[in-house]
Design an enzyme around this catalytic site. Structure first.
Site, PDB file in Angstrom:
ATOM      1  N   GLY A  80       0.794  -1.102   0.107  1.00  0.00           N
ATOM      2  CA  GLY A  80      -0.052  -0.002  -0.049  1.00  0.00           C
ATOM      3  C   GLY A  80       0.798   1.164  -0.131  1.00  0.00           C
ATOM      4  CD1 TRP A  82       4.488   3.284  -4.780  1.00  0.00           C
ATOM      5  CD2 TRP A  82       3.641   3.138  -6.801  1.00  0.00           C
ATOM      6  NE1 TRP A  82       5.577   3.067  -5.657  1.00  0.00           N
ATOM      7  CE2 TRP A  82       5.058   3.264  -7.054  1.00  0.00           C
ATOM      8  CE3 TRP A  82       2.975   3.016  -7.979  1.00  0.00           C
ATOM      9  CZ2 TRP A  82       5.828   3.113  -8.221  1.00  0.00           C
ATOM     10  CZ3 TRP A  82       3.569   3.022  -9.361  1.00  0.00           C
ATOM     11  CH2 TRP A  82       5.075   2.985  -9.250  1.00  0.00           C
ATOM     12  CG  ASP A 103      -2.094  -6.969  -4.267  1.00  0.00           C
ATOM     13  OD1 ASP A 103      -1.019  -6.319  -4.309  1.00  0.00           O
ATOM     14  OD2 ASP A 103      -1.921  -8.429  -4.532  1.00  0.00           O
ATOM     15  CG  ASP A 119      -6.529 -11.988 -12.147  1.00  0.00           C
ATOM     16  OD1 ASP A 119      -5.975 -10.947 -12.559  1.00  0.00           O
ATOM     17  OD2 ASP A 119      -6.303 -13.086 -12.455  1.00  0.00           O
ATOM     18  CG  ASP A 143       6.284  -0.546  -7.486  1.00  0.00           C
ATOM     19  OD1 ASP A 143       7.207  -0.574  -8.574  1.00  0.00           O
ATOM     20  OD2 ASP A 143       6.448  -0.605  -6.552  1.00  0.00           O
ATOM     21  CE  LYS A 183       8.692  -3.194  -9.715  1.00  0.00           C
ATOM     22  NZ  LYS A 183       9.063  -3.297  -8.482  1.00  0.00           N
TER      23      LYS A 183
END
Length: 240
Positions: A80, A82, A103, A119, A143, A183
């Site tokens: 958590g 971000w 998540d 998902d 990320d 990322k």
């Protein structure tokens, strides 16, 4: 919020981790690195859930992506960090904007952030998201990193595949003018991904925040000015 990720407090005396029979060499090295990482210590002092918070802080200081009142999706959000940064920047706790953290893992509540344990590849995910945000998103950020194998080429291909899935999700849920942050790892096979992003967005940039470890190959893609999914559909029809 401290706003200078490039100048963490002076590094403390280096901590050495005593070996344990039940601890593998890799886990021992990871623990020692964590104990001696100034960003890990700083995150604990300032109340961030992970050192990754400083990466988003620095990217936003450079590119000003986070704005008050935005509607944001945080993919792979746990633990958590971000979401914490985004919530503070957009004023979520004061009712300004909305954030949905997604998540597969459970995540402790973040003030001003809605959490969906699901998902993002589920076909129902976009509609569930629209209902939670009351519309399309202004920013999708990720990320996420795929599980690594230790083989650099394989790991790079896995992370690029994951970013492509996140980028496809962003196309479905972003409002025109929106942004996408993800990322990636350096590896030389991002050509198709970059071409797609440059077609979908007005500007695509790479950043390596100071909080990224020097020995890490990670970079962040920041794509802004989403052209809209309808524009892409028309382009693909023209090319057919």
């Amino acid at each position: 919020m401290s706003s200078s990720p490039r100048s963490p407090d002076a590094r403390p005396l280096k901590v050495r981790v005593k070996s344990a029979r039940t601890r593998s060499s890799s886990s021992q090295k990871w623990l020692q690195r964590q104990l001696n990482d100034p960003y890990v210590a700083r995150a604990k002092r300032e109340g961030w859930r992970s050192r990754a918070a400083f990466k988003l802080i620095e990217m936003d200081e450079k590119l000003h992506v986070l704005k008050r009142g935005m509607r944001i999706v945080d993919l792979g959000a746990a633990p958590g960090g971000w979401s914490q940064v985004a919530a503070k920047k957009i004023g979520a706790a004061e009712g300004q904007g909305k954030i949905v953290a997604i998540d597969l893992l459970e995540m402790d509540a973040v003030t001003g952030v809605m959490f969906a344990q699901m998902d993002f590849l589920d076909p129902t995910a976009p509609e569930r998201l629209f209902a939670m945000l009351d519309g399309k998103a202004d920013l999708v950020m990720s990320d996420m990193a795929a599980n690594t194998t230790g083989h650099k080429k394989t790991d790079h291909l896995k992370i690029i595949a994951l970013v492509e899935l996140a980028a496809d999700f962003a196309r479905q849920v972003l409002a025109p003018g929106g942004a996408f942050i993800a990322k990636v790892f350096q590896g030389g096979t991002e050509g198709t991904l970059l071409a797609d992003l440059k077609r979908d967005y007005a500007q695509v940039r790479h950043l390596k925040p100071a909080a990224s470890r020097a020995d890490s190959a990670e970079l962040y893609l920041v794509a802004t000015g989403f052209r809209g999914s309808a524009d892409r559909t028309e382009d693909e029809t023209d090319e057919a």
